[in-house]
Design an enzyme around this catalytic site. Structure first.
Site, PDB file in Angstrom:
ATOM      1  N   ASP A 135     -10.413 -42.906  -8.122  1.00  0.00           N
ATOM      2  CA  ASP A 135     -10.195 -43.479  -9.450  1.00  0.00           C
ATOM      3  C   ASP A 135      -9.176 -44.611  -9.392  1.00  0.00           C
ATOM      4  OD1 ASP A 135      -9.967 -43.990 -12.124  1.00  0.00           O
ATOM      5  OD2 ASP A 135      -9.049 -42.078 -12.643  1.00  0.00           O
ATOM      6  N   ASP A 380     -12.414 -51.547 -13.309  1.00  0.00           N
ATOM      7  CA  ASP A 380     -12.298 -50.089 -13.345  1.00  0.00           C
ATOM      8  C   ASP A 380     -13.511 -49.444 -12.699  1.00  0.00           C
ATOM      9  OD1 ASP A 380     -11.406 -47.537 -13.897  1.00  0.00           O
ATOM     10  OD2 ASP A 380     -12.292 -47.510 -15.891  1.00  0.00           O
TER      11      ASP A 380
END
Length: 503
Positions: A135, A380
């Site tokens: 992440d 992201d």
């Protein structure tokens, strides 16, 4: 591309799993004065060998798009909360609150609860393999964990013997690597694991941003965290230091000692995977620690087209990446701080404009200036769709829908699809769709292929894959990043990219 229901042999999700090679014999400790490369294979999460039964193989494009959007909403709420807090730090929580390169092969996968990409790393001594969600939007690295500080030496030796009997890994079989349920890190059996006590200065400084709790029973008690995500997801445990092991290209191993990790003893609604590896830009994130250890100054990844054949593999790489690209790398400066020079924890860049079909959109300069003040547009890997602040979104959609108005519009709002403009793709010709281009600072342009933003969401139906952001922030999700090599050079403060087949 296959429409409707997915077959087990097709690559069906917008996510990626990172698989670490299971056989390495030599051991290498990190050298303090030289960089290395770690290359970790990336494997399709929904390849035929994947046996978690998460259910996407039998879902339609529409059901998948709806599920991914739900994930994005929860994720953006959490990120927005972090970005717009008064001091850009996560407040310290009370106990009662509930709120030379390394590379790994990659396969598309799905985790609606915590992230989109998974990597297998080895934790502890002796090292044990665990799948962690990769992440770029978070800093804490944690693993599902069990720890008994009162475990006797005799009991520990017995458990170690039993673990060896039941933890044999056949490197020729993938199914054991792809089954991500039920693995727990026995921190009390790792000879290198050390809890971080409340009396340690880290507990009151760096770890505050990682949801360290406020109240400690005693100074010697472990520094605990309650890491919560909007949507009811969370992880509860305590901080510690341990060794993480990664492979080198020559078959040896690099040991990363004293890595800050979370020993998670309880989770809420986080049922897939063994934990999370934080690839953000915080002071205790995985990349930051790698840079400080002189192991590598940068990391990179290449996200395959999510409909590529399941046998195709790509890599997450720490250190120099020699992956083939189809044109020279382009570089622009990373925006890692907001206007107050406070670290955002995200990877952003300065956008100076957007053009469609070669024509620059008429978007007021103050819109881009405001975006830069907040840390730029964010890359992201944990979000699927591309979110644009309302003025930018409206300008982009007006231009693209005008070009696609020759096709019959289809309304999918009642099916939970987030996209404003969807159309019947009968007679669709991709070459007639104008290309969008993001103009980054320094005269650098990112012009993704049309398939990255004109998406298949139902049988015979395509949609423009942009979502409006009402909080003023903008984000480029993994769908838009596909089939590009992305290189984050922490040492130089740049991000580079180039088209690639990701093989």
């Amino acid at each position: 591309m296959m429409k409707g229901r997915r077959s087990p042999g097709s690559s069906t999700s917008l996510f990626i799993v990172f698989l670490l090679s299971a056989i390495h014999h030599a051991v290498l400790h990190v050298c303090a004065n030289s960089y290395h490369t770690v290359r970790l294979p990336l494997v399709h999460r929904y390849s035929p060998g994947f046996i978690t039964g998460s259910g996407l193989m039998n879902k339609t494009d529409t059901e998948i798009a709806k599920a991914l959007h739900l994930h994005d909403i929860i994720r953006r709420q959490s990120i927005s909360q972090r970005k717009h807090s008064d001091d850009h730090q996560i407040p310290r929580r009370k106990d009662t609150e509930t709120s030379s390169p390394y590379a790994m092969p990659l396969h598309s996968g799905f985790d609606i609860l915590s992230g989109l990409y998974w990597v297998e790393v080895r934790v502890g001594t002796p090292p044990k393999p665990f799948f962690l969600v990769a992440d770029t939007g978070s800093d804490l690295t944690w693993v599902r964990c069990q720890y008994d500080p009162k475990l006797t030496k005799e009991a520990k030796e017995k458990l170690v013997t039993e673990t060896k009997k039941h933890h044999h890994v056949d490197p020729k079989k993938k199914s054991h690597l792809l089954n991500t349920k039920g693995r727990v890190f026995r921190a009390d059996l790792s000879s290198t694991f050390k809890p971080i006590p409340c009396s340690d200065g880290m507990c009151n400084r760096e770890l505050v941003q990682l949801h360290a709790v406020q109240n400690c029973p005693t100074p010697s008690s472990p520094c605990r965290y309650h890491y919560t995500y909007l949507g009811g997801n969370g992880a509860v445990g305590f901080f510690g230091h341990d060794t993480i092991t990664m492979p080198l290209p020559n078959g040896s191993r690099a040991h990363l000692p004293n890595m800050t990790i979370g020993c998670t003893q309880d989770t809420q609604k986080l049922d897939q995977g063994d934990g999370i590896i934080g690839l953000g830009f915080g002071d205790t994130s995985f990349p930051d620690t790698i840079v400080k250890s002189k192991l590598a100054a940068k990391f990179s990844y290449c996200l395959m087209n999510h409909r590529s054949n399941s046998s195709v593999a790509s890599y997450l790489t720490f250190g120099p990446n020699n992956q083939a690209v189809t044109s020279p790398m382009r570089y622009t400066k990373l925006v890692l701080n907001d206007y107050r020079h406070i670290k955002t924890g995200f990877y952003g860049v300065n956008v100076e404009g957007i053009s469609i079909g070669g024509t620059l959109l008429k978007i007021p300069s103050q819109i881009w200036e405001e975006m830069l003040r907040g840390g730029g547009i964010t890359f992201d890997s944990g979000s699927t769709n591309t979110w644009l602040s309302l003025p930018i979104y409206q300008a982009v959609m007006d231009e693209l829908t005008r070009a696609l108005s020759i096709y019959k519009k289809v309304d999918l709002n009642d099916k939970g699809i987030p996209f404003e403009f969807c159309f019947n793709d009968k007679g669709y010709n991709e070459s007639l769709v104008p290309r969008i281009a993001f103009h980054f600072a320094g005269g650098v342009i990112f012009d993704p292929p049309v398939r990255n933003y004109v998406l298949d969401v139902a049988e015979g139906v395509k949609c423009l894959g942009f979502v409006p952001s009402f909080d003023g922030s903008s984000m480029i999700g993994n769908q838009m990043q596909q089939n590009y090599l992305w290189e984050y050079d922490i040492g130089r403060g740049t991000v580079g990219y180039a088209p690639s087949s990701c093989t």
